[in-house]
Design a protein around this motif. Structure first.
Motif, mmCIF file in Angstrom:
data_model
loop_
_atom_site.group_PDB
_atom_site.id
_atom_site.type_symbol
_atom_site.label_atom_id
_atom_site.label_comp_id
_atom_site.label_asym_id
_atom_site.label_seq_id
_atom_site.Cartn_x
_atom_site.Cartn_y
_atom_site.Cartn_z
ATOM 1 N N MET A 179 0.849 -1.206 0.000
ATOM 2 C CA MET A 179 0.000 0.000 0.000
ATOM 3 C C MET A 179 0.873 1.240 0.000
ATOM 4 O O MET A 179 1.680 1.451 0.903
ATOM 5 N N SER A 180 0.763 2.071 -1.001
ATOM 6 C CA SER A 180 1.565 3.275 -1.067
ATOM 7 C C SER A 180 0.921 4.360 -0.223
ATOM 8 O O SER A 180 -0.213 4.246 0.221
ATOM 9 N N GLY A 181 1.659 5.432 -0.022
ATOM 10 C CA GLY A 181 1.121 6.518 0.784
ATOM 11 C C GLY A 181 2.052 7.692 0.761
ATOM 12 O O GLY A 181 3.002 7.746 -0.032
ATOM 13 N N PRO A 182 1.808 8.678 1.619
ATOM 14 C CA PRO A 182 2.677 9.846 1.697
ATOM 15 C C PRO A 182 4.121 9.422 1.940
ATOM 16 O O PRO A 182 4.390 8.475 2.673
ATOM 17 N N LYS A 183 5.030 10.142 1.337
ATOM 18 C CA LYS A 183 6.435 9.757 1.416
ATOM 19 C C LYS A 183 7.046 10.101 2.761
ATOM 20 O O LYS A 183 6.784 11.152 3.340
ATOM 21 N N ALA A 184 7.881 9.186 3.259
ATOM 22 C CA ALA A 184 8.629 9.409 4.494
ATOM 23 C C ALA A 184 10.113 9.296 4.192
ATOM 24 O O ALA A 184 10.535 8.468 3.389
ATOM 25 N N ILE A 185 10.917 10.123 4.834
ATOM 26 C CA ILE A 185 12.372 10.072 4.705
ATOM 27 C C ILE A 185 12.966 9.862 6.087
ATOM 28 O O ILE A 185 12.576 10.507 7.055
ATOM 29 N N VAL A 186 13.928 8.946 6.163
ATOM 30 C CA VAL A 186 14.643 8.661 7.402
ATOM 31 C C VAL A 186 16.096 9.062 7.208
ATOM 32 O O VAL A 186 16.727 8.667 6.217
ATOM 33 N N VAL A 187 16.635 9.854 8.125
ATOM 34 C CA VAL A 187 18.035 10.288 8.052
ATOM 35 C C VAL A 187 18.844 9.490 9.054
ATOM 36 O O VAL A 187 18.659 9.623 10.264
ATOM 37 N N GLY A 188 19.726 8.648 8.546
ATOM 38 C CA GLY A 188 20.583 7.837 9.408
ATOM 39 C C GLY A 188 20.278 6.360 9.253
ATOM 40 O O GLY A 188 19.114 5.952 9.270
ATOM 41 N N ALA A 189 21.324 5.548 9.092
ATOM 42 C CA ALA A 189 21.152 4.104 8.921
ATOM 43 C C ALA A 189 21.893 3.333 10.006
ATOM 44 O O ALA A 189 22.521 2.317 9.747
ATOM 45 N N GLY A 190 21.825 3.866 11.243
ATOM 46 C CA GLY A 190 22.300 3.113 12.387
ATOM 47 C C GLY A 190 21.177 2.233 12.899
ATOM 48 O O GLY A 190 20.223 1.924 12.170
ATOM 49 N N VAL A 191 21.241 1.820 14.160
ATOM 50 C CA VAL A 191 20.206 0.930 14.685
ATOM 51 C C VAL A 191 18.828 1.596 14.665
ATOM 52 O O VAL A 191 17.815 0.926 14.430
ATOM 53 N N ALA A 192 18.773 2.913 14.894
ATOM 54 C CA ALA A 192 17.485 3.611 14.874
ATOM 55 C C ALA A 192 16.895 3.637 13.472
ATOM 56 O O ALA A 192 15.698 3.404 13.278
ATOM 57 N N SER A 202 7.396 23.462 4.297
ATOM 58 C CA SER A 202 6.709 24.322 3.347
ATOM 59 C C SER A 202 5.245 24.458 3.753
ATOM 60 O O SER A 202 4.496 23.473 3.745
ATOM 61 N N LEU A 203 4.842 25.683 4.104
ATOM 62 C CA LEU A 203 3.447 25.926 4.467
ATOM 63 C C LEU A 203 2.522 25.722 3.274
ATOM 64 O O LEU A 203 1.401 25.239 3.403
ATOM 65 N N GLU A 204 3.019 26.092 2.100
ATOM 66 C CA GLU A 204 2.200 25.998 0.895
ATOM 67 C C GLU A 204 1.938 24.547 0.506
ATOM 68 O O GLU A 204 0.812 24.150 0.223
ATOM 69 N N ARG A 205 3.011 23.738 0.535
ATOM 70 C CA ARG A 205 2.890 22.349 0.095
ATOM 71 C C ARG A 205 2.579 21.398 1.241
ATOM 72 O O ARG A 205 2.264 20.226 1.014
ATOM 73 N N GLN A 206 2.692 21.899 2.482
ATOM 74 C CA GLN A 206 2.448 21.074 3.668
ATOM 75 C C GLN A 206 3.334 19.820 3.658
ATOM 76 O O GLN A 206 2.863 18.698 3.848
ATOM 77 N N GLU A 207 4.618 20.055 3.436
ATOM 78 C CA GLU A 207 5.575 18.961 3.435
ATOM 79 C C GLU A 207 6.980 19.506 3.686
ATOM 80 O O GLU A 207 7.207 20.720 3.698
ATOM 81 N N HIS A 228 11.474 15.919 -1.339
ATOM 82 C CA HIS A 228 10.286 16.348 -0.601
ATOM 83 C C HIS A 228 9.634 15.139 0.058
ATOM 84 O O HIS A 228 9.643 14.032 -0.499
ATOM 85 N N CYS A 229 9.085 15.354 1.243
ATOM 86 C CA CYS A 229 8.439 14.257 1.941
ATOM 87 C C CYS A 229 7.369 14.806 2.886
ATOM 88 O O CYS A 229 7.439 15.953 3.336
ATOM 89 N N ALA A 230 6.387 13.975 3.177
ATOM 90 C CA ALA A 230 5.339 14.356 4.125
ATOM 91 C C ALA A 230 5.795 14.132 5.559
ATOM 92 O O ALA A 230 5.378 14.835 6.472
ATOM 93 N N ILE A 231 6.658 13.127 5.764
ATOM 94 C CA ILE A 231 7.127 12.758 7.100
ATOM 95 C C ILE A 231 8.646 12.733 7.100
ATOM 96 O O ILE A 231 9.262 12.084 6.247
ATOM 97 N N LEU A 232 9.249 13.412 8.062
ATOM 98 C CA LEU A 232 10.703 13.443 8.189
ATOM 99 C C LEU A 232 11.095 12.894 9.557
ATOM 100 O O LEU A 232 10.609 13.365 10.587
ATOM 101 N N ILE A 233 11.981 11.905 9.555
ATOM 102 C CA ILE A 233 12.421 11.259 10.794
ATOM 103 C C ILE A 233 13.942 11.276 10.844
ATOM 104 O O ILE A 233 14.601 10.803 9.906
ATOM 105 N N THR A 234 14.508 11.827 11.905
ATOM 106 C CA THR A 234 15.967 11.820 12.061
ATOM 107 C C THR A 234 16.359 10.686 12.993
ATOM 108 O O THR A 234 15.755 10.481 14.043
#
Length: 550
Positions: free
Chosen positions: A1-14, A114-119, A136-142
């Motif tokens: 199931m696809s959905g809003p894009k999420a980006i994760v920064v960091g490829a350690g255990v978290a 971005s307030l305009e794009r809500q992302e 661009h992404c809807a969800i950003l996780i560090t």
């Protein structure tokens, strides 16, 4: 199931834990090949890729210091070493098909809402090509961690030193320390592992330590073949072992509070530690080797042979800081001068620099660093959410460090919390934007600080828990279990949600269908079929018919 894009920064255990949850628990399939998890290093592993110094390993029992979704029955020993841990993390990424979604040698420079794009508009630097690009992404996780970026040091004269200088987290494997005169600055966990590891080969191994530490006995059990077989084949045995280790480990921090019972228990543990330190340490060090600050003010060290190494004729310990670095060596605070071939900096990490050097700019145009600058340093609601930053979360953020429990456990608790409170509502179209408000965040922090103020972390010693503003922005104030409990039952009224779709319930059902394992559906189908067959079968005994009706 696809959905809003999420980006994760960091490829350690978290990052690996979040990637696993997105792909295998949440039914998130909007993954890009080589472009969902961004990692600045050439490989995954985070702390365990950065730290490769001699003796590097876990000081938390390894069956607990591992992913709950990928238990390993084949650990060689209770306190595993760096190479085995890194291989386990690599194997986990391969097992769950996450490596293809990681883009390596790609540093995140920052992000702006971005307030305009809500992302989020996220800026990256490709370290190979030196090209900058944006996503661009809807969800950003560090998920950048806190034990991989060395703390800056500024000893007078360091730039003019002619020998080798490197931090434990940047170990120079081209340098041969055999028969060399080595200085180790610091006496924390990494120094305690390095010194006994290089001492047998070095000509001189001299440690500089401004303050003492609490050392404890460190039995390191090697697992037998029979134990490994039990972990692998006896149902739930490894789970039981892990739970038992968790409960025992969590109790290590139960003595850090102000209650009379806790103080009494702490003094008993201190006396046991004193006996161990005096027993293992040469007499000449007894006048300064035992701390005056209470147990837990600094992170406790389970001795990997550091104290015993002080008996060696080529190992020395100076309870002093550094006055200056000369071209050939070190001058201590009291003027003792010594020449060295290399200086190893075991001076810790930028634990307080949670997002550095990234610049995260929220919806008002103000960055997180500016917000934190107006306060007493880094802070976040549940160590995870920051006001003014919608659809954004920090893994292993402020005040999520367990006193002496597994960091991986805390990270997994956070991952589940983020999945429940941020990602699921957006994937299900219940909301488009999720944010914690400033008042809620501030109230949470005030309550947290009030509790931390009465713990041993604030007893006045020099530790990495306390930031430059005097606030403990690292520690969770209670047992690791209490962090799990707080995250398991979210306070939904603390979140502001907007947008979404009227058909969110349909999206939720469809996602649930896609993420529920086939065996669960087969089991439910079998039970339903059994009930139907049972109900269609004539009952000759009225008594049993009555039970079925109820």
């Amino acid at each position: 199931m696809s959905g809003p894009k999420a980006i994760v920064v960091g490829a350690g255990v978290a990052g690996i834990a979040m990637g696993h949850t997105l792909k295998w628990k949440l039914g998130y399939s909007n993954f890009e090949l080589s472009g969902q998890i961004y990692e600045k290093r050439e490989g995954l592993g985070g702390t365990w890729r950065a730290n490769t110094y001699p003796g590097c390993g876990s000081d938390v029992p390894i069956h607990l210091y591992s992913f709950s979704f990928n238990l390993n029955p084949d650990w060689s020993q209770e306190l595993a070493e760096q190479e085995e841990i890194l291989q386990y993390i690599e194997d986990t990424a391969n097992k769950f098909d996450l490596r293809q979604h990681i883009r390596f040698r790609c540093e995140c420079l920052g992000a702006k809402w971005s307030l305009e794009r809500q992302e989020w508009e996220v800026s990256f630097l490709d370290l190979g090509t030196k090209q900058r690009f944006k996503k661009h992404c809807a969800i950003l996780i560090t998920a950048v961690g806190g034990f991989s970026q060395p703390r800056d040091v500024c000893f007078p004269g360091l730039d003019g030193y002619r020998g080798k200088v490197f931090h434990t987290a940047e170990w120079d494997h081209t340098f041969d320390y055999r028969d060399k005169r080595i200085a180790v600055i610091g006496n924390g966990c990494s120094a305690a592992q390095v010194v006994p590891s290089i001492a047998p080969s070095a000509d001189l191994d001299c440690g500089y330590a401004r303050s003492p530490q609490w050392y404890h006995e460190r039995p390191n059990h090697h697992f037998t073949k029979f134990e490994k077989l039990c972990f692998r084949y006896v149902p739930f045995w490894q789970r039981y072992h892990r739970l038992k280790v968790f409960l025992a480990t969590d109790q290590l921090s139960s003595v850090y509070g102000p209650e009379p019972k806790q103080v009494k228990q702490r003094i008993a543990v201190e006396n046991k530690a004193k006996n161990y330190i005096y027993r293992e340490t040469p007499q000449e060090y007894h006048d300064f080797i035992v701390p005056e600050f209470p147990l837990g003010c600094k992170r406790r060290i389970f001795d990997p042979g550091y104290l015993a190494s002080l008996h060696r004729s080529n190992v020395d310990l100076l309870p002093e800081g550094i006055r200056e670095i000369t071209k050939t060596g070190i001058v201590s605070q009291t003027g003792k001068s010594e020449d060295f071939d290399a200086i190893i900096l075991a001076t810790g990490f930028k634990v307080q620099a949670f997002l550095t050097p990234m610049e995260i700019v929220g919806k008002t145009g103000e960055s997180i660093s500016t917000q934190w600058g107006k306060k007493n340093g880094a802070q976040a609601y549940m160590g995870t959410f920051v006001h003014n930053c919608p659809n954004f979360s920090i893994l292993f953020g402020p005040n999520t460090f367990p006193a002496f429990n597994s960091v991986i456990f805390s990270i997994e608790v956070q991952v589940e919390y983020v999945a429940k409170t941020l990602i699921s509502p957006i994937l299900d179209r219940y909301a488009d934007v999720v944010e914690v408000n400033a008042e809620t965040e501030e109230k949470f922090i005030q309550n947290l600080d009030g509790i931390l103020e009465h713990t041993v972390f604030s007893a006045g010693c020099s530790n990495w828990y306390i930031n430059s503003a005097g606030r403990n922005s690292a520690s969770w104030p209670g047992l690791a279990f209490t962090f799990w409990k707080a995250a398991f039952f979210p306070r939904w009224r603390d979140f502001e949600m907007s947008g979404g779709s009227r058909t969110w319930l349909l999206h939720k059902v469809l996602r649930s269908l896609s993420t529920t394992p086939v065996w669960v559906w087969l089991t439910l189908f079998s039970l339903a079929l059994a009930v139907l067959v049972n109900q269609s079968t004539p009952q000759r005994n009225g008594k049993f018919k009555g039970i079925l009706r109820h």
